[in-house]
Motif scaffolding. Structure first.
Motif, short mmCIF file in Angstrom:
data_model
loop_
_atom_site.label_atom_id
_atom_site.label_comp_id
_atom_site.label_asym_id
_atom_site.label_seq_id
_atom_site.Cartn_x
_atom_site.Cartn_y
_atom_site.Cartn_z
N GLU A 50 0.70 -1.24 0.11
CA GLU A 50 0.08 0.11 -0.08
C GLU A 50 0.69 1.29 0.07
OE1 GLU A 50 -3.40 2.40 0.22
OE2 GLU A 50 -3.40 0.28 -0.12
N PHE A 51 1.94 1.39 0.56
CA PHE A 51 2.64 2.43 1.03
C PHE A 51 4.11 2.43 0.13
CE2 PHE A 51 -0.16 2.17 4.52
CZ PHE A 51 -0.74 3.39 4.60
N ASP A 52 4.43 1.32 -0.31
CA ASP A 52 5.42 1.10 -1.38
C ASP A 52 6.81 1.37 -0.26
OD1 ASP A 52 7.22 0.56 -3.41
OD2 ASP A 52 7.22 2.62 -3.89
N ILE A 53 6.76 0.65 0.93
CA ILE A 53 7.95 0.66 1.96
C ILE A 53 8.43 -0.70 2.18
CG2 ILE A 53 7.18 2.93 2.86
CD1 ILE A 53 5.63 1.25 5.03
N THR A 54 9.66 -0.89 2.54
CA THR A 54 9.86 -1.99 3.27
C THR A 54 10.00 -2.01 4.69
OG1 THR A 54 11.12 -2.57 1.02
CG2 THR A 54 11.83 -3.84 3.32
N ILE A 55 9.18 -2.92 5.41
CA ILE A 55 9.38 -3.09 6.81
C ILE A 55 10.25 -3.90 7.22
CG2 ILE A 55 7.93 -3.74 8.71
CD1 ILE A 55 5.45 -2.71 7.09
N PRO A 56 11.24 -3.43 8.28
CA PRO A 56 12.19 -4.31 8.97
C PRO A 56 11.68 -5.38 10.02
CG PRO A 56 12.18 -2.39 9.73
CD PRO A 56 11.20 -2.04 8.62
N PHE A 57 11.07 -6.61 9.28
CA PHE A 57 10.19 -7.23 10.08
C PHE A 57 10.83 -8.81 9.98
CE2 PHE A 57 6.72 -10.44 11.05
CZ PHE A 57 6.56 -10.10 12.55
N ASN A 58 11.22 -9.34 10.70
CA ASN A 58 11.54 -10.79 10.87
C ASN A 58 10.44 -11.86 11.53
OD1 ASN A 58 12.76 -13.42 11.14
ND2 ASN A 58 14.61 -12.76 11.53
N ALA A 59 9.78 -12.29 10.50
CA ALA A 59 8.46 -13.25 11.06
C ALA A 59 9.04 -14.38 11.92
CB ALA A 59 7.81 -13.47 9.97
N ASN A 60 10.15 -14.85 11.56
CA ASN A 60 10.72 -16.10 12.41
C ASN A 60 11.23 -15.65 13.64
OD1 ASN A 60 10.47 -17.95 10.35
ND2 ASN A 60 12.00 -17.22 9.37
N GLU A 61 11.67 -14.24 13.98
CA GLU A 61 12.02 -13.80 15.30
C GLU A 61 11.76 -12.44 15.61
OE1 GLU A 61 16.42 -15.61 16.27
OE2 GLU A 61 16.45 -14.82 14.36
N PRO A 62 10.28 -12.28 15.65
CA PRO A 62 9.74 -10.87 15.71
C PRO A 62 10.37 -10.07 16.92
CG PRO A 62 8.06 -12.58 16.36
CD PRO A 62 9.41 -13.29 15.61
N GLU A 63 10.85 -10.67 17.93
CA GLU A 63 11.29 -9.82 19.09
C GLU A 63 12.72 -9.41 18.68
OE1 GLU A 63 13.01 -14.08 19.00
OE2 GLU A 63 10.82 -13.18 19.07
N LYS A 64 13.37 -9.85 17.60
CA LYS A 64 14.52 -9.26 17.18
C LYS A 64 14.44 -8.11 15.96
CE LYS A 64 17.53 -13.10 18.47
NZ LYS A 64 18.40 -13.91 18.10
N SER A 65 13.33 -7.92 15.44
CA SER A 65 12.93 -6.94 14.63
C SER A 65 13.07 -5.52 15.20
CB SER A 65 11.51 -7.17 14.08
OG SER A 65 11.54 -8.62 13.35
#
Length: 88
Positions: A50-65
Protein backbone atom coordinates in the motif's frame (compact mmCIF):
# COMPACT_ATOMS: atom_id res chain seq x y z
CA UNK A 1 -0.92 12.84 5.86
CA UNK A 2 -0.72 10.86 9.10
CA UNK A 3 -4.49 10.64 9.51
CA UNK A 4 -4.66 9.13 6.03
CA UNK A 5 -1.84 6.69 6.81
CA UNK A 6 -3.42 5.74 10.13
CA UNK A 7 -6.89 5.21 8.68
CA UNK A 8 -5.54 3.16 5.77
CA UNK A 9 -3.50 0.93 8.11
CA UNK A 10 -6.59 0.39 10.26
CA UNK A 11 -8.56 -0.54 7.13
CA UNK A 12 -5.91 -3.08 6.11
CA UNK A 13 -5.71 -4.56 9.62
CA UNK A 14 -9.51 -4.62 9.92
CA UNK A 15 -9.76 -6.53 6.67
CA UNK A 16 -7.34 -9.15 8.01
CA UNK A 17 -9.13 -9.34 11.37
CA UNK A 18 -12.59 -9.35 9.76
CA UNK A 19 -13.58 -6.29 11.79
CA UNK A 20 -14.65 -2.74 11.03
CA UNK A 21 -11.84 -0.13 11.12
CA UNK A 22 -13.54 1.74 13.98
CA UNK A 23 -13.28 -1.43 16.09
CA UNK A 24 -9.47 -1.16 16.07
CA UNK A 25 -7.99 0.91 18.87
CA UNK A 26 -4.37 2.02 19.10
CA UNK A 27 -4.02 -0.03 22.31
CA UNK A 28 -5.20 -3.31 20.74
CA UNK A 29 -2.66 -6.05 20.18
CA UNK A 30 -2.77 -8.23 17.07
CA UNK A 31 -3.73 -11.17 19.29
CA UNK A 32 -6.66 -9.25 20.80
CA UNK A 33 -7.90 -8.58 17.27
CA UNK A 34 -7.69 -12.27 16.41
CA UNK A 35 -4.71 -11.89 14.09
CA UNK A 36 -2.37 -14.87 14.21
CA UNK A 37 1.24 -14.89 13.03
CA UNK A 38 0.31 -15.69 9.42
CA UNK A 39 -2.31 -12.94 9.45
CA UNK A 40 0.24 -10.51 10.82
CA UNK A 41 2.70 -11.34 8.03
CA UNK A 42 -0.08 -10.92 5.45
CA UNK A 43 -0.98 -7.56 7.02
CA UNK A 44 2.64 -6.43 6.86
CA UNK A 45 2.84 -7.41 3.18
CA UNK A 46 -0.37 -5.46 2.50
CA UNK A 47 1.01 -2.38 4.32
CA UNK A 48 4.30 -2.61 2.40
CA UNK A 49 2.42 -2.81 -0.89
CA UNK A 50 0.00 0.00 0.00
CA UNK A 51 2.71 2.49 0.97
CA UNK A 52 5.56 1.18 -1.23
CA UNK A 53 7.84 0.70 1.79
CA UNK A 54 9.92 -2.12 3.21
CA UNK A 55 9.17 -3.04 6.80
CA UNK A 56 12.15 -4.41 8.74
CA UNK A 57 10.30 -7.37 10.23
CA UNK A 58 11.58 -10.88 10.80
CA UNK A 59 8.59 -13.18 11.10
CA UNK A 60 10.76 -16.00 12.43
CA UNK A 61 12.16 -13.83 15.24
CA UNK A 62 9.75 -10.90 15.74
CA UNK A 63 11.36 -9.99 19.07
CA UNK A 64 14.60 -9.21 17.20
CA UNK A 65 12.91 -7.00 14.60
CA UNK A 66 13.28 -3.25 14.50
CA UNK A 67 9.55 -3.07 13.82
CA UNK A 68 7.45 -3.01 17.02
CA UNK A 69 4.29 -5.07 16.56
CA UNK A 70 3.12 -5.00 20.17
CA UNK A 71 0.05 -2.79 19.53
CA UNK A 72 -1.76 -1.15 16.65
CA UNK A 73 -0.44 2.21 17.86
CA UNK A 74 3.19 1.09 17.64
CA UNK A 75 2.60 -0.45 14.21
CA UNK A 76 0.97 2.78 12.97
CA UNK A 77 3.78 4.93 14.41
CA UNK A 78 6.46 2.75 12.80
CA UNK A 79 4.74 2.81 9.40
CA UNK A 80 4.28 6.59 9.64
CA UNK A 81 8.04 6.93 10.28
CA UNK A 82 8.88 4.73 7.28
CA UNK A 83 6.48 6.66 5.03
CA UNK A 84 7.96 9.99 6.20
CA UNK A 85 11.52 8.75 5.64
CA UNK A 86 10.60 7.65 2.13
CA UNK A 87 9.07 11.05 1.38
CA UNK A 88 12.14 12.93 2.64
Amino acid sequence: MTDTVKSRIKELIAEQAMLEPDQISDEATPEELGIDSLGLVESIFAIEEEFDITIPFNANEPEKSEFDISTMGTIIAAVERLVAEKAA
